[in-house]
Write a protein that holds these residues in place. Structure first.
Motif, PDB file in Angstrom:
ATOM      1  N   GLY A 111       0.824  -1.200   0.000  1.00 27.12           N
ATOM      2  CA  GLY A 111       0.000   0.000   0.000  1.00 27.12           C
ATOM      3  C   GLY A 111       0.858   1.249   0.000  1.00 27.12           C
ATOM      4  O   GLY A 111       1.879   1.325   0.678  1.00 27.12           O
ATOM      5  N   MET A 112       0.424   2.219  -0.765  1.00 31.87           N
ATOM      6  CA  MET A 112       1.133   3.496  -0.861  1.00 31.87           C
ATOM      7  C   MET A 112       0.131   4.623  -0.598  1.00 31.87           C
ATOM      8  O   MET A 112      -1.058   4.380  -0.435  1.00 31.87           O
ATOM      9  CB  MET A 112       1.749   3.654  -2.259  1.00 31.87           C
ATOM     10  CG  MET A 112       2.677   2.515  -2.677  1.00 31.87           C
ATOM     11  SD  MET A 112       4.137   2.355  -1.674  1.00 31.87           S
ATOM     12  CE  MET A 112       5.048   3.781  -2.199  1.00 31.87           C
ATOM     13  N   GLY A 113       0.602   5.833  -0.597  1.00 37.33           N
ATOM     14  CA  GLY A 113      -0.269   6.995  -0.453  1.00 37.33           C
ATOM     15  C   GLY A 113      -1.058   6.962   0.846  1.00 37.33           C
ATOM     16  O   GLY A 113      -0.569   6.516   1.885  1.00 37.33           O
ATOM     17  N   LYS A 114      -2.304   7.433   0.779  1.00 35.70           N
ATOM     18  CA  LYS A 114      -3.149   7.467   1.981  1.00 35.70           C
ATOM     19  C   LYS A 114      -3.425   6.067   2.503  1.00 35.70           C
ATOM     20  O   LYS A 114      -3.532   5.865   3.710  1.00 35.70           O
ATOM     21  CB  LYS A 114      -4.471   8.180   1.681  1.00 35.70           C
ATOM     22  CG  LYS A 114      -4.304   9.660   1.505  1.00 35.70           C
ATOM     23  CD  LYS A 114      -5.645  10.343   1.332  1.00 35.70           C
ATOM     24  CE  LYS A 114      -5.391  11.800   1.092  1.00 35.70           C
ATOM     25  NZ  LYS A 114      -6.306  12.657   1.785  1.00 35.70           N
ATOM     26  N   TYR A 115      -3.536   5.111   1.607  1.00 33.77           N
ATOM     27  CA  TYR A 115      -3.764   3.738   2.056  1.00 33.77           C
ATOM     28  C   TYR A 115      -2.547   3.224   2.826  1.00 33.77           C
ATOM     29  O   TYR A 115      -2.672   2.689   3.922  1.00 33.77           O
ATOM     30  CB  TYR A 115      -4.087   2.846   0.855  1.00 33.77           C
ATOM     31  CG  TYR A 115      -4.168   1.385   1.189  1.00 33.77           C
ATOM     32  CD1 TYR A 115      -5.058   0.917   2.148  1.00 33.77           C
ATOM     33  CD2 TYR A 115      -3.355   0.463   0.549  1.00 33.77           C
ATOM     34  CE1 TYR A 115      -5.141  -0.435   2.457  1.00 33.77           C
ATOM     35  CE2 TYR A 115      -3.438  -0.880   0.842  1.00 33.77           C
ATOM     36  CZ  TYR A 115      -4.323  -1.326   1.792  1.00 33.77           C
ATOM     37  OH  TYR A 115      -4.399  -2.663   2.100  1.00 33.77           O
ATOM     38  N   GLY A 116      -1.370   3.403   2.272  1.00 31.86           N
ATOM     39  CA  GLY A 116      -0.151   2.961   2.937  1.00 31.86           C
ATOM     40  C   GLY A 116       0.092   3.680   4.259  1.00 31.86           C
ATOM     41  O   GLY A 116       0.664   3.115   5.186  1.00 31.86           O
ATOM     42  N   GLY A 117      -0.384   4.914   4.356  1.00 37.62           N
ATOM     43  CA  GLY A 117      -0.241   5.687   5.583  1.00 37.62           C
ATOM     44  C   GLY A 117      -1.404   5.516   6.547  1.00 37.62           C
ATOM     45  O   GLY A 117      -1.495   6.219   7.544  1.00 37.62           O
ATOM     46  N   LEU A 118      -2.317   4.580   6.237  1.00 35.72           N
ATOM     47  CA  LEU A 118      -3.504   4.319   7.067  1.00 35.72           C
ATOM     48  C   LEU A 118      -4.347   5.573   7.248  1.00 35.72           C
ATOM     49  O   LEU A 118      -4.828   5.877   8.338  1.00 35.72           O
ATOM     50  CB  LEU A 118      -3.108   3.728   8.422  1.00 35.72           C
ATOM     51  CG  LEU A 118      -2.315   2.425   8.375  1.00 35.72           C
ATOM     52  CD1 LEU A 118      -1.876   2.022   9.774  1.00 35.72           C
ATOM     53  CD2 LEU A 118      -3.126   1.322   7.713  1.00 35.72           C
ATOM     54  N   GLU A 119      -4.542   6.314   6.137  1.00 37.35           N
ATOM     55  CA  GLU A 119      -5.279   7.573   6.182  1.00 37.35           C
ATOM     56  C   GLU A 119      -6.389   7.643   5.137  1.00 37.35           C
ATOM     57  O   GLU A 119      -6.740   8.727   4.667  1.00 37.35           O
ATOM     58  CB  GLU A 119      -4.318   8.735   5.949  1.00 37.35           C
ATOM     59  CG  GLU A 119      -3.219   8.853   6.977  1.00 37.35           C
ATOM     60  CD  GLU A 119      -2.177   9.897   6.609  1.00 37.35           C
ATOM     61  OE1 GLU A 119      -2.076  10.275   5.417  1.00 37.35           O
ATOM     62  OE2 GLU A 119      -1.459  10.330   7.514  1.00 37.35           O
TER      63      GLU A 119
END
Length: 181
Positions: A111-119
């Motif tokens: 996961g990258m972006g907001k998904y990778g950042g849990l956001e």
């Protein structure tokens, strides 16, 4: 408006609103996995994950509106829901391959972006990178072909629009110049 459309289409979703005293018990992965398993036992995968999304989004929306759950918890829950579905869809798609071909599959999704950042928020797309190991050098062409088919099927299951909508928009064209490979 979103909630009203869901209630008109699926009136039994009213059952998703949690009791205030029980909210903490819902904030773990086991609850969310159990709800997904219920849908998977009753519907085909592509329908189950979309109904699940509607059910869980209403649940999280109720937490957000009625119990004033902090934003960091809401975005974490939305991200965790996507984790659960991505993992389950990948497993189910792998099951569509023969046992012989499955031994060559070794997908890794990052996961990258907001998904990778849990956001993730309610309308976020999901930025992903897809990798795989070459488990047998002699079958590199077949391994590449199998992983291409696996990824194509995975993307369709998550992002194709069907009667119940789509689960999420997937983005593999990450900046800069992600579309180049």
């Amino acid at each position: 408006e979103y909630a009203m459309k869901l209630f008109l289409k699926e009136p039994n979703f009213i059952e998703v609103f949690p009791e205030k005293l029980q909210v903490a018990s819902y904030l773990n992965s086991n609850y969310f996995k159990k709800v997904l398993d219920k849908y998977l036992s009753e519907y085909p995968l592509e329908v189950a994950i979309r109904l699940y999304k509607s059910h869980i989004f209403l649940f999280i929306l109720s937490l957000d509106l009625y119990y004033d759950i902090h934003l960091k918890h809401i975005v974490f829950l939305l991200s965790r829901i996507s984790d659960i579905v991505i993992e389950r869809v990948l497993d189910k798609v792998k099951e569509e391959f023969s046992l012989e071909d499955r031994r060559l599959l070794s997908p890794i999704i990052v996961g990258m972006g907001k998904y990778g950042g849990l956001e993730l928020n309610y309308s976020s797309d999901i930025d992903l990178m897809f990798f795989y190991n070459i488990v047998d050098e002699e079958e590199i062409g077949k391994i590449h072909s199998l992983h291409s088919k696996l990824l194509e099927r995975f993307i369709r299951m998550i992002s194709d629009v069907v009667e119940y909508g789509f689960f999420a928009r997937l983005d593999f064209d990450l900046r800069p110049w992600g579309y180049l490979g």
